[in-house]
Design an enzyme around this catalytic site. Structure first.
Site, short mmCIF file in Angstrom:
data_model
loop_
_atom_site.label_atom_id
_atom_site.label_comp_id
_atom_site.label_asym_id
_atom_site.label_seq_id
_atom_site.Cartn_x
_atom_site.Cartn_y
_atom_site.Cartn_z
N THR A 289 11.78 -6.79 -11.16
CA THR A 289 11.03 -8.14 -11.32
C THR A 289 9.77 -8.41 -10.55
O THR A 289 10.15 -8.05 -9.31
CB THR A 289 12.04 -9.16 -11.30
OG1 THR A 289 13.36 -8.79 -12.38
CG2 THR A 289 11.63 -10.74 -11.35
N SER B 200 -3.64 -2.90 -0.64
CA SER B 200 -2.63 -3.82 -0.18
C SER B 200 -3.19 -5.15 0.04
O SER B 200 -4.15 -5.32 0.61
CB SER B 200 -2.11 -3.14 1.21
OG SER B 200 -1.14 -4.06 1.87
N ALA B 201 -2.17 -6.25 -0.13
CA ALA B 201 -2.89 -7.69 0.10
C ALA B 201 -2.82 -7.90 1.55
O ALA B 201 -3.73 -8.74 2.03
CB ALA B 201 -1.78 -8.41 -0.58
N HIS B 202 -1.93 -7.53 2.33
CA HIS B 202 -1.77 -8.08 3.78
C HIS B 202 -3.24 -7.68 4.76
O HIS B 202 -3.29 -8.18 5.72
CB HIS B 202 -0.45 -7.85 4.27
CG HIS B 202 -0.43 -6.58 4.84
ND1 HIS B 202 -0.53 -6.04 6.25
CD2 HIS B 202 0.16 -5.66 4.22
CE1 HIS B 202 -0.27 -4.81 6.37
NE2 HIS B 202 0.07 -4.55 5.17
N GLN C 24 -7.80 -0.21 3.67
CA GLN C 24 -8.57 -0.76 4.48
C GLN C 24 -9.93 -1.01 4.18
O GLN C 24 -10.52 -2.10 4.67
CB GLN C 24 -8.89 0.13 5.77
CG GLN C 24 -7.44 0.45 6.62
CD GLN C 24 -6.88 -0.95 7.30
OE1 GLN C 24 -7.65 -1.63 7.69
NE2 GLN C 24 -5.66 -0.67 8.10
N CYS D 110 4.17 6.74 20.33
CA CYS D 110 5.20 6.74 21.33
C CYS D 110 6.55 7.55 20.77
O CYS D 110 7.03 7.08 19.70
CB CYS D 110 5.81 5.54 22.00
SG CYS D 110 4.50 4.69 22.98
N GLY E 52 0.83 -1.18 0.04
CA GLY E 52 0.03 0.06 0.10
C GLY E 52 0.93 1.22 0.05
O GLY E 52 0.51 2.24 -0.81
N THR E 53 1.99 1.21 0.90
CA THR E 53 2.66 2.32 1.12
C THR E 53 3.29 2.67 -0.37
O THR E 53 3.12 3.97 -1.00
CB THR E 53 3.75 2.12 1.88
OG1 THR E 53 3.32 1.93 3.13
CG2 THR E 53 4.79 3.63 2.00
N ASN F 236 -8.15 3.74 8.88
CA ASN F 236 -7.37 2.64 9.75
C ASN F 236 -7.66 2.78 11.24
O ASN F 236 -7.53 1.33 11.59
CB ASN F 236 -6.04 2.66 9.24
CG ASN F 236 -4.89 3.86 9.44
OD1 ASN F 236 -5.53 4.86 8.92
ND2 ASN F 236 -3.96 3.73 10.30
#
Ligand code: PLP
Length: 416
Positions: free
Chosen positions: A263, A226-228, A206, A352, A97-98, A178
């Site tokens: 690739t 994004s796949a994850h 998302q 943080c 995604g980034t 998100n």
């Protein structure tokens, strides 16, 4: 495999159409699906097969290379189907995604910048990936304008529209937040952008795979995926680029029809394709309604157990799996660490820093600075979880609240 213009490939169907309830590999309760999801068993199987047998380079013209290319194009068609693309060639695979967001924003900026057109418009609740891409564009001379949001993290469409002018190159907005889950109410923004000659990019990382999503209906020009986040592997994503959109690649090279050099991560892309097909079947079966019921059961039980709990953005359209929760008086980092030790894993919206802790930019933009932001945690459910998980989650939060010294009537917690 040759691809005809405007033709979407017929996608071979999968042996497994819906993932079996996922065995998460540990007995704990994972409530952080907005951070990442577990790859579905069929995804792992397809990736292993690709690594084992289909490892040739898709750019090679020999037989193994052609077979690898076929795997690549099947995956592309699966992803194209998931987002209702008109043409599978609109899908450009990326490393996640980034990268897709950076390519969308910088590619649109570089292709369209002019002396008189210098402005990129976004919102104050964008993901860090967008914020860093905007910063990169700013270093290249772009003027960045951020539209405000309301207390529920809703981007105000009118506020966006009134900021569009003849200087605007691109509007880039997060489609589903998100941290809080708030959905973008796009309305006719797509048409309005097109009429004004402004490109529209949506960060749909998302949203896609969690809710029905159509790039055509939204009238966007660029969409990042994004796949994850949809039970696929990490390190792979895609940028959907509308045919004819004035955009230029940010990584030179011949792969991906000259739109993203390097690739291809074929096993990752194959896994993404399988995840996309599974997500499509799940959406067709209206799985997202079941997921929303799980999330709602969690919130109802939590309100029963902890009556003063605050649930952000509850009254606005949200992702079906996300709940942003504040237990007043209980520090989010302390709560998360405690729950983690109990095998309940979730995350917070606060960041943080070395010297000071601060609420996340999203919470700050929702006017949840100070204590409210520091006491907010994100609970995000996933496919395969049920109402029993929802109750366990609510009870774990209530119990933690009690154990950590907040005043909760003990009679409402089972076993007490
Ligand atoms: N955009 C949003 C809204 C996200 O939630 C994320 C990941 O958390 C990203 C972009 C970045 O995606 P990736 O992790 O694939 O780089």
């Amino acid at each position: 495999m040759s691809i005809q213009p405007g033709v979407v490939l017929l996608v071979p169907s999968l042996r497994v159409h819906d993932p079996a309830p996922i065995d998460r590999g540990w007995p704990a309760l994972y409530l952080d699906h907005n951070a990442t999801t577990q790859p579905a068993p069929a995804v792992i199987e397809a990736m292993a097969a690709c690594l084992g047998e289909g490892w040739a380079n898709p750019s090679s013209t020999h037989a193994p290379g052609r077979a690898a290319r076929e795997r690549l194009e099947v995956a592309r068609a699966r992803v194209a189907h998931l987002v209702d693309a008109a043409d599978l060639r609109e899908v450009v695979f990326t490393s996640g995604g980034t990268e897709a967001i950076h390519a969308a924003i910088l590619g649109a900026w570089r292709a369209r910048r002019e002396l008189a057109r210098d402005t990129i418009l976004a919102s104050s609740v964008e993901h860090a990936a967008t914020r860093s891409a905007l910063e990169a564009a700013r270093r290249e001379g772009a003027r960045i304008v951020l539209a405000p949001v309301d207390a529920q993290a809703r981007v105000q469409r009118e506020a966006v529209l009134e900021r569009i002018d003849e200087r605007t190159v691109l509007v880039s907005l997060i489609h589903a937040n998100n941290e809080v889950g708030t959905l973008l109410d796009l309305g006719d923004l797509g048409q309005r952008c097109r009429a004004a000659g402004v490109l529209l990019h949506l960060d749909a990382v998302q949203a896609v795979g969690r809710l029905p999503f159509s790039v055509r209906a939204l009238q966007a020009d660029l969409v990042s995926l994004s796949a994850h986040k949809l039970h696929g592997p990490k390190g792979v994503g895609a940028l959907w680029v509308r045919r004819g959109a004035q955009w230029e690649p940010t990584t030179a090279g011949s792969q991906e029809s000259g739109r993203r050099g390097g690739t291809e991560n074929l096993p990752g892309i194959v896994g993404f394709g399988v995840a996309a097909q599974l997500a499509r079947a799940w959406l067709q079966a209206e799985g997202w309604k079941d997921l929303a019921a799980v999330r709602d059961a969690f919130e109802a039980r939590l309100l029963e157990l902890v009556p003063d709990v605050v649930i952000h953005a509850r009254s606005v359209p949200r992702l079906p799996n996300t709940s942003s929760v504040r237990l007043p008086g209980l520090d989010a980092e302390l709560l998360l660490a405690y729950l983690d030790s109990q095998g309940v894993h979730l995350s917070a919206g606060s960041a943080c820093h070395a010297t000071a802790r601060a609420p996340s930019p999203v919470l700050a933009a929702m006017q949840l600075g100070g204590a409210a932001g520091m006491e907010t945690v994100r609970v995000s459910f996933g496919r395969g979880q049920d109402r029993a998980d929802a109750c366990r989650a609510a009870e774990a939060l209530a119990q933690a609240s009690l154990d950590l010294g907040r005043l909760v009537p003990s009679s409402v917690i089972p076993g007490r």
